[in-house]
Design an enzyme around this catalytic site. Structure first.
Site, short mmCIF file in Angstrom:
data_model
loop_
_atom_site.label_atom_id
_atom_site.label_comp_id
_atom_site.label_asym_id
_atom_site.label_seq_id
_atom_site.Cartn_x
_atom_site.Cartn_y
_atom_site.Cartn_z
N ASN A 1 0.79 -1.22 -0.11
CA ASN A 1 0.16 -0.07 -0.08
C ASN A 1 0.91 1.40 -0.12
O ASN A 1 2.05 1.15 -0.38
CB ASN A 1 -1.02 -0.04 1.10
CG ASN A 1 -2.36 0.68 0.82
OD1 ASN A 1 -2.55 1.77 0.28
ND2 ASN A 1 -3.34 -0.13 0.74
N ARG A 2 0.40 2.37 0.40
CA ARG A 2 0.94 3.71 0.26
C ARG A 2 1.66 4.19 1.44
O ARG A 2 1.17 4.07 2.61
CB ARG A 2 -0.13 4.62 -0.36
CG ARG A 2 -0.74 4.34 -1.78
CD ARG A 2 -1.88 5.19 -2.02
NE ARG A 2 -2.49 4.77 -3.44
CZ ARG A 2 -3.09 3.42 -3.92
NH1 ARG A 2 -3.42 2.70 -2.61
NH2 ARG A 2 -3.68 3.49 -4.95
N HIS B 1 3.39 -0.26 -2.55
CA HIS B 1 3.89 -1.74 -2.81
C HIS B 1 5.46 -1.83 -2.76
O HIS B 1 5.89 -2.53 -3.38
CB HIS B 1 3.36 -2.19 -3.90
CG HIS B 1 1.87 -2.37 -3.69
ND1 HIS B 1 1.15 -2.23 -2.56
CD2 HIS B 1 0.89 -2.20 -4.71
CE1 HIS B 1 -0.15 -2.47 -3.03
NE2 HIS B 1 -0.51 -2.54 -4.32
N HIS C 1 -1.55 -10.13 -3.39
CA HIS C 1 -2.46 -9.22 -4.25
C HIS C 1 -3.09 -10.02 -5.31
O HIS C 1 -3.43 -9.76 -6.42
CB HIS C 1 -1.45 -8.18 -4.83
CG HIS C 1 -2.15 -6.89 -5.11
ND1 HIS C 1 -2.94 -6.66 -6.16
CD2 HIS C 1 -2.00 -5.76 -4.75
CE1 HIS C 1 -3.36 -5.39 -6.17
NE2 HIS C 1 -2.66 -4.85 -5.52
N TYR D 1 -6.19 -11.61 -7.17
CA TYR D 1 -7.70 -11.09 -7.55
C TYR D 1 -8.48 -12.32 -7.72
O TYR D 1 -8.13 -13.31 -8.37
CB TYR D 1 -7.35 -10.30 -8.87
CG TYR D 1 -6.79 -9.15 -8.63
CD1 TYR D 1 -7.36 -7.95 -8.66
CD2 TYR D 1 -5.61 -8.95 -9.07
CE1 TYR D 1 -6.75 -6.40 -8.74
CE2 TYR D 1 -4.68 -7.85 -9.08
CZ TYR D 1 -5.15 -6.45 -8.96
OH TYR D 1 -4.54 -5.35 -9.32
N ASP E 1 -11.36 0.85 -3.56
CA ASP E 1 -9.80 0.85 -3.51
C ASP E 1 -9.83 1.30 -2.25
O ASP E 1 -9.02 2.41 -1.96
CB ASP E 1 -9.10 1.64 -4.60
CG ASP E 1 -7.67 1.28 -4.54
OD1 ASP E 1 -7.35 0.39 -3.96
OD2 ASP E 1 -7.11 1.86 -5.54
N GLU F 1 -7.26 -7.72 0.14
CA GLU F 1 -5.82 -7.99 0.73
C GLU F 1 -5.78 -7.55 2.09
O GLU F 1 -6.03 -6.45 2.62
CB GLU F 1 -4.95 -6.62 0.02
CG GLU F 1 -5.22 -6.77 -1.51
CD GLU F 1 -4.70 -5.47 -2.22
OE1 GLU F 1 -3.63 -4.68 -1.94
OE2 GLU F 1 -5.60 -4.66 -3.01
#
Length: 351
Positions: free
Chosen positions: A81-82, A107, A177, A179, A249, A316
């Protein structure tokens, strides 16, 4: 007993071997993994009629995984993440990291763990992958030794455990991650999948996808998934920048979280196929990402096409975004002598 196959899938440009592992259980369900990015390549599960389909997004060839923008199925780190503005302070020292996402660090950077070849080996019913991240790797302090352990069983449960040790204090936030599209990876949009989450509060986000520090009550909002609800509902809402982010998100705080304890995240289910996946984790939050930017950036898929936006949803389990700069969130700092240990379980069944 899990049957494990091991194949040489390809090579990196540097000549490193890319290995593909297939774990098959007594029901014929399968999980495929590769040591490039410690990646979940495929998850093949039965629907309510017993028909098998691959329910994890992925690509046709190993080279498609090289630096793919979607980080499809990969283990991301050193910090998933950020991190706001690519800036953090650890032990009184300021670090400036690569800004690779709208002015933020995302990431672990463009050379993060998702784009490394991990050492890997097969054990009785598991695959163990190891990575050594040097002091200064991507700007982070401390040498970090990481393990990703993938267990699969006859109950159709995929368990992912991340372990890490460091010789200097450093932030660590590892997640996978993968999907999911429970109708099958080539079956189009997941927006009619239904989601339930054990979450009554979410961080308020700013327009750059960084938490403001405020927590919002989800009751009556498009982020209220305490009862099953289709992902499509609220996908265009202005609440908490959902529309600005082109869909979900967002991090969700998990109710009743206790450090080191496996707790309930929730359940994703698909009315069309009858497949569902229940999720458990030891992490404090879950990032729900509805694949809002899949189109255009994805290489050739397993089925020979290209994924459109919303072709999969990532669940996640991780620490909160920007936790290293946010004392109100659980600390992501790992100290020398400590063991980082986080686990997530994806349990597949039908309803």
């Amino acid at each position: 007993m899990i049957e494990i196959e091991q194949d040489l899938w390809g090579m990196t440009p540097e000549g490193e071997a890319i290995v593909l592992y297939t774990l098959r259980n007594a029901q014929g369900a399968e999980v495929k993994l590769t040591n490039y990015g410690a990646t979940v390549v495929a998850v093949t599960m039965p629907d309510r009629e017993g028909r098998m389909a691959d329910v994890a997004l992925g690509y046709k060839r190993p080279e498609c995984y090289f630096r793919d923008s979607a980080a499809c199925g990969k283990s991301v780190g050193r910090v998933a993440n950020r991190i706001a503005d690519g800036c953090m302070t650890v032990d009184g020292q300021e670090y400036r990291l690569e800004r690779n996402n709208n002015g933020n660090h995302l990431h672990g950077g463009t050379q993060g763990f998702a784009d490394r070849v991990w050492e890997s080996s097969a054990e009785t019913n598991r695959i163990v992958m190891d990575l050594l991240s040097d002091d200064g790797d991507q700007g982070y302090p401390g040498e970090l030794h990481v393990q990703a352990i993938f267990d699969f069983d006859d109950d159709n449960a995929l368990e992912i455990t991340y372990l890490a040790r460091t010789d200097r204090t450093t932030p660590v936030n590892l997640t996978n991650h993968v999907y999911f599209n429970l109708s099958g990876e080539a079956s189009g949009s997941v927006l009619d999948h239904e989601l339930r989450l054990n979450s009554s509060r979410v961080p308020e986000m700013n327009e750059r996808q960084i938490p403001t520090g405020r927590m919002l009550d989800v009751a009556g909002t498009p982020q209220d998934f305490r009862q099953f609800r289709p992902l499509r509902d609220g996908i265009g809402s202005e609440f908490n920048h959902i529309r600005d982010f082109r869909g979900y998100d967002h991090p969700f705080a998990l109710d009743g979280w206790q450090a080191g304890i496996l707790g309930e995240v929730g359940c994703l289910r698909d009315p069309r196929s009858g497949r569902q996946v229940e999720v458990l984790t030891s992490q404090p939050s879950v990032m729900i990402y509805t694949g809002n930017w899949l189109s255009g950036g994805c290489p050739e898929t397993k089925s020979g096409g290209r994924y459109a936006d919303h072709a999969g949803v990532a669940i996640e389990c991780q620490n909160f975004p920007d936790a290293v700069n946010r004392p109100e969130f659980p600390s992501p700092l790992l100290h020398p002598g400590e063991l980082y240990c986080q686990k997530t379980v994806y349990k597949f069944s039908t309803y």
